[in-house]
Write a protein that holds these residues in place. Structure first.
Motif, PDB file in Angstrom:
ATOM      1  N   HIS A 165       0.781  -1.253  -0.075  1.00  7.79           N
ATOM      2  CA  HIS A 165       0.005  -0.069  -0.046  1.00  7.79           C
ATOM      3  C   HIS A 165       0.800   1.104   0.016  1.00  7.79           C
ATOM      4  CE1 HIS A 165      -3.791   2.039   0.558  1.00  7.79           C
ATOM      5  NE2 HIS A 165      -3.038   2.869   1.518  1.00  7.79           N
ATOM      6  N   GLU A 196      -5.192   2.255   5.864  1.00 10.17           N
ATOM      7  CA  GLU A 196      -5.372   2.351   4.291  1.00 10.17           C
ATOM      8  C   GLU A 196      -6.173   3.425   4.017  1.00 10.17           C
ATOM      9  OE1 GLU A 196      -5.080  -1.279   2.311  1.00 10.17           O
ATOM     10  OE2 GLU A 196      -3.073  -1.951   3.094  1.00 10.17           O
ATOM     11  N   ASN A 197      -7.544   3.340   4.163  1.00 12.55           N
ATOM     12  CA  ASN A 197      -8.696   4.200   3.670  1.00 12.55           C
ATOM     13  C   ASN A 197      -8.198   5.480   4.195  1.00 12.55           C
ATOM     14  OD1 ASN A 197     -10.101   2.074   2.263  1.00 12.55           O
ATOM     15  ND2 ASN A 197     -11.346   1.708   4.140  1.00 12.55           N
ATOM     16  N   ILE A 200      -5.482   6.926   1.951  1.00 12.13           N
ATOM     17  CA  ILE A 200      -5.897   7.234   0.493  1.00 12.13           C
ATOM     18  C   ILE A 200      -6.612   8.675   0.705  1.00 12.13           C
ATOM     19  CG2 ILE A 200      -7.646   6.522  -1.439  1.00 12.13           C
ATOM     20  CD1 ILE A 200      -7.029   3.899  -0.502  1.00 12.13           C
ATOM     21  N   GLU A 201      -7.522   8.761   1.433  1.00 21.26           N
ATOM     22  CA  GLU A 201      -8.237  10.255   1.657  1.00 21.26           C
ATOM     23  C   GLU A 201      -7.350  11.382   2.004  1.00 21.26           C
ATOM     24  OE1 GLU A 201     -11.370   9.445   4.629  1.00 21.26           O
ATOM     25  OE2 GLU A 201     -12.408   7.853   3.500  1.00 21.26           O
ATOM     26  N   LEU A 218     -12.656  10.335  -5.410  1.00 20.24           N
ATOM     27  CA  LEU A 218     -12.150   9.749  -4.323  1.00 20.24           C
ATOM     28  C   LEU A 218     -12.411   8.175  -4.524  1.00 20.24           C
ATOM     29  CD1 LEU A 218     -10.344   9.354  -1.807  1.00 20.24           C
ATOM     30  CD2 LEU A 218     -12.595  10.143  -0.558  1.00 20.24           C
ATOM     31  N   GLU A 219     -13.517   7.733  -4.771  1.00 21.59           N
ATOM     32  CA  GLU A 219     -13.770   6.270  -4.828  1.00 21.59           C
ATOM     33  C   GLU A 219     -13.273   5.585  -5.844  1.00 21.59           C
ATOM     34  OE1 GLU A 219     -15.238   2.899  -3.357  1.00 21.59           O
ATOM     35  OE2 GLU A 219     -15.278   4.812  -2.174  1.00 21.59           O
ATOM     36  N   ARG A 222      -9.644   5.211  -4.983  1.00 15.65           N
ATOM     37  CA  ARG A 222      -9.519   3.917  -4.204  1.00 15.65           C
ATOM     38  C   ARG A 222      -9.613   2.766  -4.774  1.00 15.65           C
ATOM     39  NH1 ARG A 222     -11.156   4.643   0.860  1.00 15.65           N
ATOM     40  NH2 ARG A 222     -12.833   6.314   0.390  1.00 15.65           N
ATOM     41  N   LYS A 223     -10.486   2.591  -5.686  1.00 17.36           N
ATOM     42  CA  LYS A 223     -10.311   1.324  -6.591  1.00 17.36           C
ATOM     43  C   LYS A 223      -9.187   1.198  -7.368  1.00 17.36           C
ATOM     44  CE  LYS A 223     -15.445   1.065  -6.644  1.00 17.36           C
ATOM     45  NZ  LYS A 223     -16.751   1.019  -7.738  1.00 17.36           N
ATOM     46  N   LEU A 225      -6.265   2.090  -6.734  1.00 13.48           N
ATOM     47  CA  LEU A 225      -5.044   1.836  -5.937  1.00 13.48           C
ATOM     48  C   LEU A 225      -5.109   0.346  -5.738  1.00 13.48           C
ATOM     49  CD1 LEU A 225      -4.394   4.346  -3.112  1.00 13.48           C
ATOM     50  CD2 LEU A 225      -2.934   3.522  -4.874  1.00 13.48           C
TER      51      LEU A 225
END
Length: 322
Positions: A165, A196-197, A200-201, A218-219, A222-223, A225
């Motif tokens: 990550h 992790e989330n 990302i944010e 953002l979503e 996230r996918k 990544l």
């Protein structure tokens, strides 16, 4: 037009290209045609066919930049990473990526000779596809690796599974820095304590606040990544078996000013080079240009790269494959 206006336009163009890369959005003249039930994108029909694997991010939209440099009679197919559209879990080995690619390639072209290319990390499944096809008694012609020869500290970058990550974030930030020619100083001390989330944010907000890439979902990020981490795992664990008897052509793109004229043996892109045992199996051309042009199509670099793509593909003898 004054210099500042041209630079601003260039910046906007690069930002748009980067957003397309990060989110796989096809903006403007969309030439991608989906083959039903497949992750393959047809960029152009024709004969013979060239099948291209993407970089670690898995997207293929930027490959439209290659079309002007591929002879117009050739069909061009982009092998988008499985799982990009949420249709399945992504593969995390190069062998599985190649096996999937062969199944999709055969839907379009049942028999050889097969011409295969890959950009960046995509050079690994391109090589593995050729290797597996040879094992299956099939013929391959061109096996082409478009290699951005970035001068990175490969030895110090995270490689273990627990750090994927972090490595994914490091790589994404590097791509943004390289394409936009900016410096992003992520506060890793603040990131370390986040899950992790949250990381990302934090990264998305950090980049957004500096107006580096506006409009990033953002979503989707996230996918993406998640795809990147699976491909990263595949790249870092790839140890190709010996025995491939075909030829690999490499276009290594790097800037002399950045000391990018030598392919680092520590680079994960070098795995096929390390696997073959005859010098004549590797044909390498160094292009003094920005490797980022393989992603954003920036001129004049893509023209320099494209001249060699054209030369190499034009020289392919479709009647006498390896």
């Amino acid at each position: 037009m004054d210099t500042s206006t041209r630079l601003q336009q260039l910046s906007d163009t690069k930002r748009l290209a980067l957003l397309r890369l990060l989110e796989n959005k096809n903006i403007g003249n969309d030439r991608l045609l989906t083959i039903e039930g497949s992750n393959v994108k047809m960029l152009r029909s024709g004969s013979p066919n060239l099948f291209i694997y993407p970089a670690t991010d898995g997207s293929v939209s930027y490959m439209n930049n290659y079309l002007p440099h591929i002879p117009e009679q050739w069909g061009v197919y982009a092998l988008q990473t499985p799982g990009m559209d949420g249709e399945q879990q992504p593969y995390d080995t190069v062998a599985d990526l190649a096996a999937h690619g062969i199944r999709e390639i055969r839907r379009i072209q049942p028999s050889g000779p097969y011409h295969i290319a890959g950009n960046c990390m995509g050079g690994l499944p391109a090589y593995e596809t050729a290797r597996q096809l040879h094992e299956q008694g099939e013929r391959t012609g061109l096996v082409l690796h478009l290699m951005p020869n970035f001068n990175r500290p490969w030895k110090t970058l995270p490689t273990d599974s627990d750090s994927l990550h972090q490595r994914a974030i490091v790589d994404y930030v590097y791509i943004i820095e390289r394409l936009l020619k900016v410096k992003i100083d992520l506060p890793w001390d603040e990131l370390t304590g986040l899950d992790e989330n949250e990381q990302i944010e934090f990264v998305a907000r950090y980049i957004g606040e500096r107006d580096l890439v506006s409009g990033m979902d953002l979503e989707v990020f996230r996918k993406r990544l998640g795809i990147y981490k699976a491909n990263l795992s595949a790249m870092l664990t790839y140890a190709p078996p010996a025995g491939f008897d075909g030829k690999v052509t490499i276009i290594a793109v790097g800037e002399s000013a950045r000391e990018e004229r030598v392919i680092s043996p520590r680079s994960p892109y070098s795995a096929p080079v390390r696997a073959v045992h005859r010098e004549q199996q590797i044909d390498t051309t160094f292009v003094d240009a920005d490797g980022g042009a393989l992603f954003d199509g920036a001129e004049p670099d893509i023209m320099r790269i494209g001249a060699h793509i054209t030369r190499i593909i034009t020289s392919v003898d479709d009647t006498n494959p390896a």
